[in-house]
Design an enzyme around this catalytic site. Structure first.
Site, PDB file in Angstrom:
ATOM      1  N   ARG A  99      23.649  -0.195  18.318  1.00  0.00           N
ATOM      2  CA  ARG A  99      22.364   0.852  17.104  1.00  0.00           C
ATOM      3  C   ARG A  99      21.559  -0.220  16.366  1.00  0.00           C
ATOM      4  O   ARG A  99      20.441   0.135  16.425  1.00  0.00           O
ATOM      5  CB  ARG A  99      23.661   1.647  16.351  1.00  0.00           C
ATOM      6  CG  ARG A  99      22.694   1.763  15.180  1.00  0.00           C
ATOM      7  CD  ARG A  99      21.649   3.115  15.208  1.00  0.00           C
ATOM      8  NE  ARG A  99      22.022   4.324  16.448  1.00  0.00           N
ATOM      9  CZ  ARG A  99      21.179   4.674  17.131  1.00  0.00           C
ATOM     10  NH1 ARG A  99      20.049   4.161  17.229  1.00  0.00           N
ATOM     11  NH2 ARG A  99      21.643   5.557  18.287  1.00  0.00           N
ATOM     12  N   LYS A 134       0.623  -2.616   6.286  1.00  0.00           N
ATOM     13  CA  LYS A 134       1.703  -1.322   5.637  1.00  0.00           C
ATOM     14  C   LYS A 134       2.496  -1.521   6.599  1.00  0.00           C
ATOM     15  O   LYS A 134       2.240  -0.454   7.380  1.00  0.00           O
ATOM     16  CB  LYS A 134       0.454  -0.372   5.217  1.00  0.00           C
ATOM     17  CG  LYS A 134       0.282   0.052   3.918  1.00  0.00           C
ATOM     18  CD  LYS A 134      -0.836   1.230   4.494  1.00  0.00           C
ATOM     19  CE  LYS A 134      -1.833   1.157   3.340  1.00  0.00           C
ATOM     20  NZ  LYS A 134      -2.782   2.950   2.931  1.00  0.00           N
ATOM     21  N   LYS A 166     -11.157  -6.417  -2.916  1.00  0.00           N
ATOM     22  CA  LYS A 166     -10.922  -5.232  -2.725  1.00  0.00           C
ATOM     23  C   LYS A 166     -10.946  -4.742  -4.267  1.00  0.00           C
ATOM     24  O   LYS A 166     -12.217  -5.492  -4.800  1.00  0.00           O
ATOM     25  CB  LYS A 166      -9.681  -4.472  -2.996  1.00  0.00           C
ATOM     26  CG  LYS A 166      -9.387  -4.714  -1.496  1.00  0.00           C
ATOM     27  CD  LYS A 166      -7.666  -4.156  -0.879  1.00  0.00           C
ATOM     28  CE  LYS A 166      -7.930  -2.823  -0.320  1.00  0.00           C
ATOM     29  NZ  LYS A 166      -6.375  -2.433  -0.142  1.00  0.00           N
ATOM     30  N   GLU A 196     -14.057  -4.663   0.811  1.00  0.00           N
ATOM     31  CA  GLU A 196     -13.748  -3.797   0.514  1.00  0.00           C
ATOM     32  C   GLU A 196     -15.118  -2.993   0.078  1.00  0.00           C
ATOM     33  O   GLU A 196     -15.741  -3.263  -1.757  1.00  0.00           O
ATOM     34  CB  GLU A 196     -12.498  -3.199  -0.144  1.00  0.00           C
ATOM     35  CG  GLU A 196     -12.152  -0.980  -0.301  1.00  0.00           C
ATOM     36  CD  GLU A 196     -10.800  -1.320  -0.125  1.00  0.00           C
ATOM     37  OE1 GLU A 196     -10.026  -0.778   0.499  1.00  0.00           O
ATOM     38  OE2 GLU A 196     -11.808  -0.908  -1.920  1.00  0.00           O
ATOM     39  N   ASP A 217     -14.129   2.117   3.008  1.00  0.00           N
ATOM     40  CA  ASP A 217     -13.482   2.548   2.685  1.00  0.00           C
ATOM     41  C   ASP A 217     -13.165   4.019   2.116  1.00  0.00           C
ATOM     42  O   ASP A 217     -14.582   4.391   1.290  1.00  0.00           O
ATOM     43  CB  ASP A 217     -12.842   1.649   1.702  1.00  0.00           C
ATOM     44  CG  ASP A 217     -11.400   2.798   1.154  1.00  0.00           C
ATOM     45  OD1 ASP A 217     -10.767   2.437   1.843  1.00  0.00           O
ATOM     46  OD2 ASP A 217     -10.981   2.774  -0.008  1.00  0.00           O
TER      47      ASP A 217
END
Length: 279
Positions: A99, A134, A166, A196, A217
């Site tokens: 597994r 992510k 950002k 960004e 963005d």
């Protein structure tokens, strides 16, 4: 090849989670200790294989006498029902490893397959498909390796190897220009600095700085086209936000250099792979 450091500890933790303090109660109670077995890893769905080296390590970590012999290579496209590897060893050992090996191999192959769909969708446009941060915690390097097997490119590996300024960074320091200036002074000329932006006005400011790359963005297609025209090759352009298989080619047609897609690592479907013992 993947750096073993990217998966040895991960595999150890995954096996410990599955086996706990007493091991495999099912196999240990109903499979004789000396029973030998061999089997085949079979792709139940079509896709791109990635992670065979890691899967092999899972079997070896349980029992060094267990072997996984690959039939295909990472990056190969397989069809549903195709055999991708064989395994051999003590039946109990193979069942203990099964597994965990399939979970990792299925995830990595799923990421590679998802990436390949986006890469195919933008073929001929010149745009590259990139991952993001992510990723599954603890699997960052494996996820990014899988992206490369699917034909994508890797963005920064983490917070440590590139600068991406950002909106919250800009708010904290009080503007794009001071943020870029401070970052460049801190990291020097060799480290990539990206900013960004959400508007063409912000882009105009970035173009007057020492940034290397701009992340456009959540812009609509017309704004993206204007942004690419404004940038005029002065720095790499990256589009991000709301990218799907339905719209990725339209985004690529604006002329952006890179399209980053978080979905390929945070939501890619697992590739269905099974272990079938042969009698």
């Amino acid at each position: 090849m993947i750096d073993r450091a990217a998966y040895v500890d991960l595999v150890g933790r995954a096996l410990a989670e599955d086996l706990g303090a007493v091991g495999d109660l099912t196999s240990d109670s109903c499979v004789p200790e000396e029973t030998q077995a061999h089997g085949t890893l079979v792709a139940r769905s079509a896709g791109i294989v990635a992670g065979l080296e890691v899967a092999a390590h899972v079997f070896e970590a349980i029992d060094p006498a267990s072997t996984l012999t690959a039939i295909v290579s990472d990056g190969d496209r397989v069809t549903a029902g195709q055999s991708i590897a064989t395994v051999a060893g003590l039946a109990r050992s193979l069942l203990r490893a099964e597994r965990t090996a399939l979970n990792i191999l299925g995830r990595m192959s799923g990421v590679a397959t998802a990436t390949s769909l986006f890469v195919a969708a933008v073929e001929g446009t010149g745009a590259r498909i990139s991952d993001t941060r992510k990723t599954m915690p603890g699997m960052r390097l494996l996820d990014k390796y899988a992206v490369s097997m699917g034909g994508g490119v890797n963005h920064r590996l983490g917070l440590f190897d590139a600068v991406l300024i950002k909106d919250n960074h800009i708010s904290a320091i009080g503007g794009i220009e001071p943020a870029v200036k401070a970052a460049r002074e801190r990291v020097g000329p060799e480290v990539m600095v990206e900013v960004e932006v959400e508007t063409l006005q912000q882009l105009e400011v970035v173009l007057g700085t020492e940034a290397d790359r701009v992340l456009l963005d959540n812009m609509d297609l017309e704004t993206l086209r204007l942004a690419v025209e404004m940038t005029a090759g002065q720095m790499v352009t990256e589009a991000s936000g709301g990218v799907t298989l339905d719209n990725v080619r339209s985004i690529a047609s604006t002329g952006v250099d890179v399209i980053s897609v978080g979905w390929i690592t945070h939501s890619a479907p697992q590739m269905d792979i099974a272990l079938d013992f042969l009698t």
